[in-house]
Design a protein around this motif. Structure first.
Motif, PDB file in Angstrom:
ATOM      1  N   GLN A 450       0.716  -1.171   0.102  1.00 36.49           N
ATOM      2  CA  GLN A 450       0.117  -0.138   0.118  1.00 36.49           C
ATOM      3  C   GLN A 450       0.684   1.243   0.032  1.00 36.49           C
ATOM      4  O   GLN A 450       0.369   2.301  -0.288  1.00 36.49           O
ATOM      5  CB  GLN A 450      -0.995  -0.027   1.405  1.00 36.49           C
ATOM      6  N   LEU A 458      -3.298   0.778  -7.471  1.00 35.04           N
ATOM      7  CA  LEU A 458      -3.166  -0.671  -6.848  1.00 35.04           C
ATOM      8  C   LEU A 458      -3.711  -1.549  -7.782  1.00 35.04           C
ATOM      9  O   LEU A 458      -4.781  -1.159  -8.466  1.00 35.04           O
ATOM     10  CB  LEU A 458      -4.347  -0.719  -5.599  1.00 35.04           C
ATOM     11  N   GLU A 462      -8.411  -2.959  -2.192  1.00 32.55           N
ATOM     12  CA  GLU A 462      -7.685  -2.505  -1.031  1.00 32.55           C
ATOM     13  C   GLU A 462      -7.426  -3.326   0.279  1.00 32.55           C
ATOM     14  O   GLU A 462      -6.181  -3.377   0.965  1.00 32.55           O
ATOM     15  CB  GLU A 462      -8.088  -1.013  -0.638  1.00 32.55           C
ATOM     16  N   GLU A 463      -8.607  -4.135   0.297  1.00 34.03           N
ATOM     17  CA  GLU A 463      -8.637  -5.070   1.647  1.00 34.03           C
ATOM     18  C   GLU A 463      -7.416  -6.218   1.371  1.00 34.03           C
ATOM     19  O   GLU A 463      -7.344  -7.060   2.343  1.00 34.03           O
ATOM     20  CB  GLU A 463      -9.965  -5.524   2.119  1.00 34.03           C
ATOM     21  N   VAL A 465      -4.422  -5.763   0.121  1.00 33.27           N
ATOM     22  CA  VAL A 465      -3.123  -5.303   0.008  1.00 33.27           C
ATOM     23  C   VAL A 465      -2.497  -5.311   1.292  1.00 33.27           C
ATOM     24  O   VAL A 465      -3.104  -4.838   2.303  1.00 33.27           O
ATOM     25  CB  VAL A 465      -3.246  -3.933  -0.752  1.00 33.27           C
ATOM     26  N   ASN A 467      -0.160  -3.843   4.246  1.00 31.45           N
ATOM     27  CA  ASN A 467       0.090  -2.541   4.506  1.00 31.45           C
ATOM     28  C   ASN A 467       1.593  -2.483   5.276  1.00 31.45           C
ATOM     29  O   ASN A 467       1.766  -1.523   6.052  1.00 31.45           O
ATOM     30  CB  ASN A 467      -0.788  -2.099   5.615  1.00 31.45           C
TER      31      ASN A 467
END
Length: 489
Positions: A450, A458, A462-463, A465, A467
């Motif tokens: 991220q 991306l 996003e969930e 990826v 972090n």
């Protein structure tokens, strides 16, 4: 003799759609917040189309004497073309992409626009047959999932007749509906030995009954009865009397219980006393061409386990920075260099085989999610030195699948850190957007970050990826492939 002024009538009705005087229907198309409202006239809709005739009869006028119809599952662009066709009887497909026209065909069929359905099918077969071939699996399956696609069905069946392995060796074969399979095996010009057809039919029948024992020696009478019931209609189209005695013994004898006793007796009588009369119907032998046809084992010409020809057209468009995707005549050739299931899943393998090779595309199928991620590297990899590679043309991507409506393209923006060429550390990174490490199949160290982007988007939700603080979104790959991409001569 009557004079017909259809062009003027079409223009006037089209103008009425654009300036809907005395409209009494509103059609809400699409979903919030992008929905669009079309104003129309019930008499025109009902007189031109049985779908709207039925729907509008089910709806009452509101206090403003308007009938409100909601069609959230249709795209605004497609409906705009359809409503203009309903009013003016005109459709222009010259500037439309083939994939969009195919979606238009499906929607037209759902709305009972028979004239338009026939026209679009004929358009494909006569003018865009190459696109149908490139997308054969999708086209063929769709043609049997919906009604009224007879023209495309016949086109597909003719291809299958010439190149049977296109469907018999495809991953979709075992899920074919019965009537689709029958439409193929009943063809007199199916270019396949009868014993092979028998084997494929048996294979299909077993797939419909997954609880049948794998070992034929363990089968009971009930097991054979189950298979017989499943294949009852298919067996009517097997040319048993065109099969050699050797193949009868090896392939059909083990399954004799699924045949009618009289048929099995006649098969044996024909072998032992060929001049004796029999009571069973004798179908004519297939019309096998003497011309040797080029082998086609699959509609995917590059024999990829992951991507389709449609995907390669999209990747090629990105390489050439096209505003819209190529739809046919791919200007690039994709040459397979590495495949995980064949060559191994270590990142080291990629460096060893692709050393000093430029213009490579890597694609990988993520285990469990089915995502197809990848990247394009126009520069040469170096198996002997850890370094960052400078590139202005590299990109990462996520390809369209059943779970992802549209592909995602992420272009490099930090040219100095485009590709992490780190063979000694078993790393191959596209910036931090797609990171490949160690053994791609077993070590679960591949990830997308991220932070510290050197690419502009991306390529995973996003969930999914990583972090950097936790590794729950790191993944293994089910398969990966590397292709060298070069201009066709």
């Amino acid at each position: 003799m009557a004079t017909k002024f259809y062009e003027r009538l079409s223009n006037d009705l089209t103008q009425l759609l654009e300036n809907p005087i005395d409209y009494n229907v509103t059609i809400e198309v699409g979903e919030e917040p992008d929905k669009q409202i079309f104003k129309a006239h019930s008499y025109i809709l009902q007189s031109r189309n049985s779908y709207f005739q039925k729907k509008l009869n089910e709806i009452s006028f509101n206090e403003n004497h308007i009938k409100v119809l909601k069609m959230s599952n249709i795209s605004i662009k497609i409906f705009n073309i359809i409503i203009k066709y309903i009013y003016g009887g005109i459709i222009s497909s010259e500037k439309l992409e083939n994939s969009f026209i195919f979606d238009l065909l499906i929607t037209s069929n759902e709305l009972n626009l028979d004239e338009l359905v026939e026209h679009l099918q004929t358009h494909f077969v006569n003018n865009n047959a190459s696109w149908l071939k490139l997308n054969f699996s999708r086209v063929y399956q769709t043609s049997y999932q919906v009604k009224n696609f007879n023209i495309i069905q016949d086109y597909c069946n003719n291809i299958i007749a010439k190149y049977p392995n296109t469907i018999f060796e495809s991953e979709n074969f075992q899920t074919l509906p019965e009537y689709a399979l029958i439409s193929i095996i009943k063809k007199d010009d199916l270019q396949l030995e009868e014993s092979k057809i028998w084997q494929y039919v048996i294979q299909w029948g077993k797939a419909q009954n997954p609880t049948l024992p794998v070992n034929l020696k363990e089968w009971t009478s009930d097991n054979f009865l189950t298979l017989k019931t499943t294949l009852k209609q298919c067996l009517l189209h097997i040319r048993f009397f065109s099969i050699s005695s050797e193949d009868i013994f090896e392939m059909i004898f083990p399954y004799q219980q699924i045949l009618e006793p009289e048929l099995w007796l006649d098969i044996n009588k024909k072998i032992m006393a060929p001049n004796k009369p029999i009571s069973s119907a004798v179908l004519p032998p297939r019309k096998i061409s003497n011309v040797t046809l080029p082998t086609r084992t699959t509609p995917i010409s590059l024999f990829s386990n992951i991507i389709t020809d449609e995907h390669t057209l999209e990747i090629s468009s990105w390489i050439d920075r096209q505003e819209s995707n190529y739809t046919e005549n791919n200007p690039y050739e994709f040459k397979l260099l590495v495949r995980g299931s064949r060559d191994g899943f270590d990142v080291k393998t990629i460096y060893e085989i692709c050393d000093k090779v430029s213009n490579t595309v890597i694609v990988l199928k993520v285990k469990d999610t089915g995502e197809i991620l990848g990247g394009y590297n126009p520069c040469k990899l170096d198996k002997n030195k850890n370094k960052w590679i400078y590139s202005q043309g590299s990109f990462a991507f996520s390809l369209k699948t059943t779970n992802l409506k549209n592909s995602i393209l992420s272009r490099v923006k930090n040219f100095n850190k485009a590709i992490a060429n780190y063979p000694q550390d078993l790393l191959l990174y596209f910036g931090k957007t797609l990171c490949l490490r160690n053994n791609l199949k077993t070590d679960k160290k591949c990830h997308c970050l991220q932070t510290e982007f050197s690419y502009d988007k991306l390529i995973r939700f996003e969930e999914l990826v990583d972090n950097c603080l936790e590794v729950k979104n790191r993944f293994n790959v089910e398969e990966y492939e590397v292709f060298e991409v070069s201009k066709k001569r």
